[in-house]
Design a protein around this motif. Structure first.
Motif, PDB file in Angstrom:
ATOM      1  N   LYS A   9     126.228  43.470  35.442  1.00 19.66           N
ATOM      2  CA  LYS A   9     126.405  44.249  36.706  1.00 19.66           C
ATOM      3  C   LYS A   9     126.121  45.794  36.161  1.00 19.66           C
ATOM      4  O   LYS A   9     126.786  46.345  35.515  1.00 19.66           O
ATOM      5  N   GLY A  10     125.532  46.670  37.221  1.00 22.45           N
ATOM      6  CA  GLY A  10     125.204  48.020  37.005  1.00 22.45           C
ATOM      7  C   GLY A  10     124.247  48.371  35.818  1.00 22.45           C
ATOM      8  O   GLY A  10     124.195  49.542  35.736  1.00 22.45           O
ATOM      9  N   GLU A  11     123.589  47.663  34.932  1.00 25.73           N
ATOM     10  CA  GLU A  11     122.945  47.959  34.103  1.00 25.73           C
ATOM     11  C   GLU A  11     121.681  48.722  34.228  1.00 25.73           C
ATOM     12  O   GLU A  11     121.256  48.215  35.303  1.00 25.73           O
ATOM     13  N   ALA A  12     120.989  49.439  33.729  1.00 24.50           N
ATOM     14  CA  ALA A  12     119.905  50.178  34.080  1.00 24.50           C
ATOM     15  C   ALA A  12     118.572  49.402  33.527  1.00 24.50           C
ATOM     16  O   ALA A  12     118.670  48.801  32.474  1.00 24.50           O
ATOM     17  N   VAL A  13     117.748  48.975  34.520  1.00 23.59           N
ATOM     18  CA  VAL A  13     116.516  48.253  34.328  1.00 23.59           C
ATOM     19  C   VAL A  13     115.326  49.117  34.801  1.00 23.59           C
ATOM     20  O   VAL A  13     115.215  49.812  35.543  1.00 23.59           O
ATOM     21  N   ALA A  14     114.074  48.400  34.036  1.00 19.59           N
ATOM     22  CA  ALA A  14     112.935  49.098  34.552  1.00 19.59           C
ATOM     23  C   ALA A  14     111.817  47.834  34.225  1.00 19.59           C
ATOM     24  O   ALA A  14     112.211  47.095  33.504  1.00 19.59           O
ATOM     25  N   VAL A  15     110.463  48.176  34.877  1.00 17.09           N
ATOM     26  CA  VAL A  15     109.532  47.160  34.772  1.00 17.09           C
ATOM     27  C   VAL A  15     108.076  47.751  34.171  1.00 17.09           C
ATOM     28  O   VAL A  15     107.964  48.890  34.759  1.00 17.09           O
ATOM     29  N   GLY A  16     107.519  46.946  33.500  1.00 15.19           N
ATOM     30  CA  GLY A  16     106.067  47.335  33.391  1.00 15.19           C
ATOM     31  C   GLY A  16     105.318  46.745  34.478  1.00 15.19           C
ATOM     32  O   GLY A  16     105.728  46.036  35.120  1.00 15.19           O
ATOM     33  N   GLY A  17     103.979  47.116  34.578  1.00 16.92           N
ATOM     34  CA  GLY A  17     103.007  46.594  35.612  1.00 16.92           C
ATOM     35  C   GLY A  17     102.949  45.036  35.154  1.00 16.92           C
ATOM     36  O   GLY A  17     102.471  44.651  34.199  1.00 16.92           O
ATOM     37  N   SER A  18     103.370  44.226  36.374  1.00 17.19           N
ATOM     38  CA  SER A  18     102.986  42.663  35.876  1.00 17.19           C
ATOM     39  C   SER A  18     103.225  41.934  37.136  1.00 17.19           C
ATOM     40  O   SER A  18     103.910  42.176  38.038  1.00 17.19           O
ATOM     41  N   LEU A  74     114.925  40.419  42.823  1.00 12.66           N
ATOM     42  CA  LEU A  74     116.320  40.317  42.229  1.00 12.66           C
ATOM     43  C   LEU A  74     116.624  41.709  41.827  1.00 12.66           C
ATOM     44  O   LEU A  74     117.676  42.059  42.040  1.00 12.66           O
ATOM     45  N   LEU A  75     115.964  42.437  40.978  1.00 12.11           N
ATOM     46  CA  LEU A  75     116.194  43.757  40.528  1.00 12.11           C
ATOM     47  C   LEU A  75     116.391  44.693  41.769  1.00 12.11           C
ATOM     48  O   LEU A  75     117.206  45.503  41.680  1.00 12.11           O
ATOM     49  N   ARG A  76     115.417  44.531  42.903  1.00 12.08           N
ATOM     50  CA  ARG A  76     115.921  45.551  43.936  1.00 12.08           C
ATOM     51  C   ARG A  76     117.034  45.239  44.780  1.00 12.08           C
ATOM     52  O   ARG A  76     117.787  46.240  45.404  1.00 12.08           O
ATOM     53  N   ASN A  77     117.274  43.971  44.698  1.00  4.78           N
ATOM     54  CA  ASN A  77     118.537  43.559  45.764  1.00  4.78           C
ATOM     55  C   ASN A  77     119.894  43.212  44.941  1.00  4.78           C
ATOM     56  O   ASN A  77     120.924  43.050  45.548  1.00  4.78           O
ATOM     57  N   GLY A  78     119.943  43.443  43.792  1.00  2.54           N
ATOM     58  CA  GLY A  78     120.825  42.933  42.660  1.00  2.54           C
ATOM     59  C   GLY A  78     121.991  44.208  42.497  1.00  2.54           C
ATOM     60  O   GLY A  78     121.611  45.312  42.854  1.00  2.54           O
ATOM     61  N   THR A  79     122.728  44.128  41.847  1.00  2.00           N
ATOM     62  CA  THR A  79     123.768  45.119  41.176  1.00  2.00           C
ATOM     63  C   THR A  79     123.246  46.003  40.182  1.00  2.00           C
ATOM     64  O   THR A  79     123.971  46.076  39.222  1.00  2.00           O
ATOM     65  N   TYR A  80     122.044  46.228  40.295  1.00  3.10           N
ATOM     66  CA  TYR A  80     121.620  47.056  39.128  1.00  3.10           C
ATOM     67  C   TYR A  80     121.044  48.360  39.299  1.00  3.10           C
ATOM     68  O   TYR A  80     120.643  48.738  40.461  1.00  3.10           O
ATOM     69  N   ASP A  81     121.066  49.261  38.451  1.00  6.66           N
ATOM     70  CA  ASP A  81     120.345  50.627  38.395  1.00  6.66           C
ATOM     71  C   ASP A  81     118.947  50.451  38.187  1.00  6.66           C
ATOM     72  O   ASP A  81     118.491  50.477  36.952  1.00  6.66           O
ATOM     73  N   PHE A  82     118.070  50.129  39.179  1.00  6.61           N
ATOM     74  CA  PHE A  82     116.574  49.877  38.978  1.00  6.61           C
ATOM     75  C   PHE A  82     115.851  51.055  39.026  1.00  6.61           C
ATOM     76  O   PHE A  82     115.615  51.694  40.176  1.00  6.61           O
ATOM     77  N   HIS A  83     115.109  51.643  38.149  1.00  8.10           N
ATOM     78  CA  HIS A  83     114.114  52.631  37.907  1.00  8.10           C
ATOM     79  C   HIS A  83     112.909  51.929  38.432  1.00  8.10           C
ATOM     80  O   HIS A  83     111.972  51.343  37.529  1.00  8.10           O
TER      81      HIS A  83
END
Length: 226
Positions: free
Chosen positions: A46-55, A66-75
């Motif tokens: 919960k709360g961890e910072a996450v990011a994605v590559g093009g995929s 999941l990343l957009r709607n979850g309890t994460y710090d989504f870049h």
């Protein structure tokens, strides 16, 4: 899918997982894409910072949602209204996140991950920075060896991505690379200057990792992504 063919595919997955694990890469088989979000959630805090590559695979399996709607710090590189400079900042911030998500262009039965990139923000973050890298990859991307991985990119992954991105490359117009086979002259890239608008600028092979299980591969038993 015929049960016998599926059994054969699962045997190929098992060989690949064993080889990846021998290269200090954690690998898991996920039978269907609908099970991917829960598997991913189990690997995040919960709360961890996450990011994605093009995929495309991340979108098709529901990981982006999941990343957009979850309890994460989504870049989120795909957030609406971002300028090119803001997107660049997201790419740079991605080096500092706890978990980075992407896919691979191919997995070999020798336990290697093969990726080809244009701007290479994806491969750069996969190589260094994030504490954890999670790759969501279809079992369709498993190939016997690196030569087969190179051909897969030249004939499948690169043309599809060039069309998706609207890049005016040879493979976009012709459905395959200028040099779709492996030769000593064109093992990975084409001849210098031949493909002016290529999306294949940098080629990376991930083999034995120094940090055990930093890279985690979820192999999905469905056709997803390119």
């Amino acid at each position: 899918m015929d049960a016998h063919i599926r059994k054969n595919r699962e045997q190929q997955v098992a060989r690949t997982i064993k080889a990846l694990q021998q290269n200090n890469i954690m690998a898991t088989f996920v039978p269907s894409s609908d099970k991917v979000p829960s598997m991913v959630a189990s690997l995040l805090a919960k709360g961890e910072a996450v990011a994605v590559g093009g995929s495309v695979s991340l979108k098709e399996t529901g990981v982006l949602d999941l990343l957009r709607n979850g309890t994460y710090d989504f870049h989120d590189r795909y957030a609406k209204g971002l300028t090119s400079e803001q997107i660049r900042e997201v790419f740079l911030d991605s080096f500092r996140v706890d978990t980075y998500f992407a896919s691979a262009n191919a997995l070999t039965e020798h336990g290697e991950i093969y990726c080809v990139d244009g701007t290479s923000n994806r491969t750069a973050a996969m190589l260094y920075g994030p504490k954890q890298v999670i790759l969501i990859t279809s079992w369709d991307k498993i190939v016997p060896d690196l030569a087969s991985a190179i051909v897969r990119v030249k004939t499948t992954a690169a043309p599809a991505n060039a069309i998706r991105l609207g890049v005016d490359s040879f493979c976009n117009k012709n459905g395959k690379c200028l040099s779709p086979t492996c030769t000593t002259n064109n093992l990975m890239a084409v001849g210098a200057g031949i493909c002016e608008h290529t999306i294949c600028s940098n080629y990376v092979v991930f083999s034995h990792q120094m940090i055990k299980d930093r890279i985690k591969v979820l192999i999905v038993g469905e056709s997803i992504g390119y």
